[in-house]
Motif scaffolding. Structure first.
Motif, PDB file in Angstrom:
ATOM      1  N   VAL A 188       0.812  -1.144  -0.074  1.00 38.07           N
ATOM      2  CA  VAL A 188       0.168   0.145  -0.038  1.00 38.07           C
ATOM      3  C   VAL A 188       0.804   1.193  -0.031  1.00 38.07           C
ATOM      4  O   VAL A 188       0.591   2.050  -0.574  1.00 38.07           O
ATOM      5  CB  VAL A 188      -0.934   0.092   1.228  1.00 38.07           C
ATOM      6  CG1 VAL A 188      -1.669   1.377   1.291  1.00 38.07           C
ATOM      7  CG2 VAL A 188      -1.823  -1.135   1.096  1.00 38.07           C
ATOM      8  N   ALA A 189       1.959   1.240   0.678  1.00 38.52           N
ATOM      9  CA  ALA A 189       2.876   2.284   0.956  1.00 38.52           C
ATOM     10  C   ALA A 189       3.370   2.675  -0.397  1.00 38.52           C
ATOM     11  O   ALA A 189       3.929   3.913  -0.611  1.00 38.52           O
ATOM     12  CB  ALA A 189       4.085   2.148   1.863  1.00 38.52           C
ATOM     13  N   VAL A 190       3.735   1.819  -1.336  1.00 40.56           N
ATOM     14  CA  VAL A 190       4.521   1.906  -2.571  1.00 40.56           C
ATOM     15  C   VAL A 190       3.892   1.858  -3.836  1.00 40.56           C
ATOM     16  O   VAL A 190       4.397   1.927  -4.828  1.00 40.56           O
ATOM     17  CB  VAL A 190       5.558   0.867  -2.537  1.00 40.56           C
ATOM     18  CG1 VAL A 190       6.518   1.140  -1.525  1.00 40.56           C
ATOM     19  CG2 VAL A 190       5.127  -0.577  -2.752  1.00 40.56           C
ATOM     20  N   THR A 191       2.410   1.853  -3.811  1.00 34.37           N
ATOM     21  CA  THR A 191       1.547   1.933  -5.011  1.00 34.37           C
ATOM     22  C   THR A 191       1.328   3.426  -5.324  1.00 34.37           C
ATOM     23  O   THR A 191       1.153   4.176  -4.616  1.00 34.37           O
ATOM     24  CB  THR A 191       0.342   1.081  -4.750  1.00 34.37           C
ATOM     25  OG1 THR A 191       0.612  -0.239  -4.265  1.00 34.37           O
ATOM     26  CG2 THR A 191      -0.368   0.802  -6.017  1.00 34.37           C
ATOM     27  N   ILE A 193      -2.128  -0.722 -14.891  1.00 35.47           N
ATOM     28  CA  ILE A 193      -0.860  -1.157 -15.666  1.00 35.47           C
ATOM     29  C   ILE A 193       0.144  -0.935 -14.699  1.00 35.47           C
ATOM     30  O   ILE A 193       0.535  -0.125 -13.982  1.00 35.47           O
ATOM     31  CB  ILE A 193      -0.610  -0.244 -16.735  1.00 35.47           C
ATOM     32  CG1 ILE A 193      -1.565   0.155 -17.904  1.00 35.47           C
ATOM     33  CG2 ILE A 193       0.770  -0.341 -17.403  1.00 35.47           C
ATOM     34  CD1 ILE A 193      -1.833  -1.009 -18.574  1.00 35.47           C
ATOM     35  N   VAL A 194       1.056  -1.871 -14.606  1.00 38.01           N
ATOM     36  CA  VAL A 194       2.103  -2.062 -13.452  1.00 38.01           C
ATOM     37  C   VAL A 194       3.350  -2.266 -14.396  1.00 38.01           C
ATOM     38  O   VAL A 194       3.629  -3.361 -15.090  1.00 38.01           O
ATOM     39  CB  VAL A 194       2.096  -3.246 -12.438  1.00 38.01           C
ATOM     40  CG1 VAL A 194       3.064  -3.399 -11.369  1.00 38.01           C
ATOM     41  CG2 VAL A 194       0.465  -3.097 -11.962  1.00 38.01           C
ATOM     42  N   GLU A 220       2.033  -8.039  -8.815  1.00 34.87           N
ATOM     43  CA  GLU A 220       2.588  -7.688 -10.341  1.00 34.87           C
ATOM     44  C   GLU A 220       3.754  -6.862 -10.080  1.00 34.87           C
ATOM     45  O   GLU A 220       4.763  -6.988 -10.314  1.00 34.87           O
ATOM     46  CB  GLU A 220       1.918  -7.284 -11.177  1.00 34.87           C
ATOM     47  CG  GLU A 220       2.422  -6.982 -12.264  1.00 34.87           C
ATOM     48  CD  GLU A 220       3.097  -8.123 -13.207  1.00 34.87           C
ATOM     49  OE1 GLU A 220       4.176  -7.950 -13.688  1.00 34.87           O
ATOM     50  OE2 GLU A 220       2.642  -9.564 -12.790  1.00 34.87           O
ATOM     51  N   GLN A 221       3.595  -5.938  -9.049  1.00 31.45           N
ATOM     52  CA  GLN A 221       4.714  -4.754  -8.965  1.00 31.45           C
ATOM     53  C   GLN A 221       5.878  -5.555  -8.082  1.00 31.45           C
ATOM     54  O   GLN A 221       7.200  -5.358  -8.296  1.00 31.45           O
ATOM     55  CB  GLN A 221       4.143  -3.839  -7.826  1.00 31.45           C
ATOM     56  CG  GLN A 221       5.194  -2.605  -7.626  1.00 31.45           C
ATOM     57  CD  GLN A 221       4.725  -1.561  -6.469  1.00 31.45           C
ATOM     58  OE1 GLN A 221       3.918  -2.189  -5.832  1.00 31.45           O
ATOM     59  NE2 GLN A 221       5.109  -0.666  -6.602  1.00 31.45           N
ATOM     60  N   LYS A 267       6.328   2.073 -12.095  1.00 31.44           N
ATOM     61  CA  LYS A 267       5.272   2.872 -12.274  1.00 31.44           C
ATOM     62  C   LYS A 267       3.955   2.027 -12.267  1.00 31.44           C
ATOM     63  O   LYS A 267       3.625   1.065 -12.838  1.00 31.44           O
ATOM     64  CB  LYS A 267       5.455   3.559 -13.839  1.00 31.44           C
ATOM     65  CG  LYS A 267       4.181   4.472 -14.277  1.00 31.44           C
ATOM     66  CD  LYS A 267       4.386   5.003 -15.526  1.00 31.44           C
ATOM     67  CE  LYS A 267       3.235   5.957 -15.915  1.00 31.44           C
ATOM     68  NZ  LYS A 267       3.363   6.393 -17.085  1.00 31.44           N
ATOM     69  N   ILE A 268       2.847   2.624 -11.661  1.00 36.53           N
ATOM     70  CA  ILE A 268       1.566   1.952 -11.596  1.00 36.53           C
ATOM     71  C   ILE A 268       0.352   2.768 -11.978  1.00 36.53           C
ATOM     72  O   ILE A 268       0.332   3.877 -11.502  1.00 36.53           O
ATOM     73  CB  ILE A 268       1.263   1.448 -10.238  1.00 36.53           C
ATOM     74  CG1 ILE A 268       2.261   0.426  -9.897  1.00 36.53           C
ATOM     75  CG2 ILE A 268      -0.177   0.995  -9.939  1.00 36.53           C
ATOM     76  CD1 ILE A 268       2.221   0.019  -8.374  1.00 36.53           C
ATOM     77  N   THR A 269      -0.266   2.622 -12.857  1.00 38.25           N
ATOM     78  CA  THR A 269      -1.576   3.415 -13.230  1.00 38.25           C
ATOM     79  C   THR A 269      -2.668   2.667 -13.163  1.00 38.25           C
ATOM     80  O   THR A 269      -2.946   1.574 -13.675  1.00 38.25           O
ATOM     81  CB  THR A 269      -1.299   3.765 -14.683  1.00 38.25           C
ATOM     82  OG1 THR A 269      -0.021   4.223 -14.863  1.00 38.25           O
ATOM     83  CG2 THR A 269      -2.448   4.719 -15.180  1.00 38.25           C
ATOM     84  N   TYR A 270      -3.784   3.070 -12.231  1.00 39.49           N
ATOM     85  CA  TYR A 270      -5.113   2.355 -12.290  1.00 39.49           C
ATOM     86  C   TYR A 270      -6.336   3.075 -13.170  1.00 39.49           C
ATOM     87  O   TYR A 270      -6.060   4.245 -13.334  1.00 39.49           O
ATOM     88  CB  TYR A 270      -5.664   2.873 -10.577  1.00 39.49           C
ATOM     89  CG  TYR A 270      -4.729   2.107  -9.658  1.00 39.49           C
ATOM     90  CD1 TYR A 270      -3.766   2.703  -9.065  1.00 39.49           C
ATOM     91  CD2 TYR A 270      -5.345   0.866  -8.998  1.00 39.49           C
ATOM     92  CE1 TYR A 270      -3.078   1.799  -7.827  1.00 39.49           C
ATOM     93  CE2 TYR A 270      -4.467   0.139  -8.150  1.00 39.49           C
ATOM     94  CZ  TYR A 270      -3.457   0.550  -7.392  1.00 39.49           C
ATOM     95  OH  TYR A 270      -2.878   0.007  -6.755  1.00 39.49           O
TER      96      TYR A 270
END
Length: 196
Positions: free
Chosen positions: A15-18, A31-32, A79-80, A165-168
């Motif tokens: 949660v802290a790194v998303t 997208i991860v 995935e991350q 990089k994470i995009t929701y």
């Protein structure tokens, strides 16, 4: 690995790194890095989790997030950290996963414990493999097992993971890396309590 608490604590670290940024392609939940999490895969996992929660008589309110957001967060974190572990060479064998499962009383018992973490039963082994890899990375990054080493490992893990990089998709809500989902999108009220 002594207990499921290790896996749970490590998963909570996600949660802290998303992070959240630019738009995603149609049909994507997130997208991860360069990997796409399909909305159809998310929907399948959500359905499986909902059915498992009903069967186990666990109210969805125990998840502290709408089921869809909780499952999406778990899929993104897996995935991350899978990508991070692959980059760092932290390999986990099926034997290590089996050993962890046996230490927890078997797969069925472990699946019951991970349900409240938003992990559908069919996703448990993958989630565990990633959690074990994260534990290995924390030890590798920290250089030991004492509390100071664990802190160093956790700090570096957060830094390394943040580079992925994470995009929701906005249809699932807006994600703030410090607060979690702050806009419930189309799935209900905001869920800031999830970090508690």
């Amino acid at each position: 690995m002594k207990s499921i608490r290790v896996a749970v604590a490590v998963a909570a670290l996600g949660v802290a790194v998303t992070a959240c940024s630019s738009p995603v392609q149609a049909g994507s939940a997130a997208i991860v890095g360069n990997e796409r999490i399909a909305a159809s895969d998310l929907n399948t996992h959500v359905k499986q989790l909902e059915e498992a929660l009903v069967k186990a008589k666990i109210p969805q309110s125990q998840l502290q997030l709408p089921v869809t957001q909780y499952v999406l967060l778990q899929m993104v974190n897996v995935e991350q950290f899978r990508q991070l572990a692959a980059k760092a060479g932290a390999r986990v064998t099926d034997g290590e996963i089996d050993q962890f499962i046996a230490a927890q009383g078997g797969l069925e018992a472990l699946e019951q414990k991970t349900l409240v973490q938003g992990v559908p039963p069919a996703y448990t082994r993958q989630w565990l493999g990633t959690s074990i890899a994260i534990s290995k990375l924390m030890q590798q990054y920290g250089g030991g097992t004492d509390q100071a080493a664990q802190q160093r490992g956790q700090e570096r893990l957060i830094k390394e993971a943040a580079a992925i990089k994470i995009t929701y998709s906005p249809r699932y809500g807006t994600f703030d890396p410090n607060k979690g989902f702050v806009d419930a999108g189309r799935f209900g009220r905001p869920a800031a309590a999830a970090q508690g």
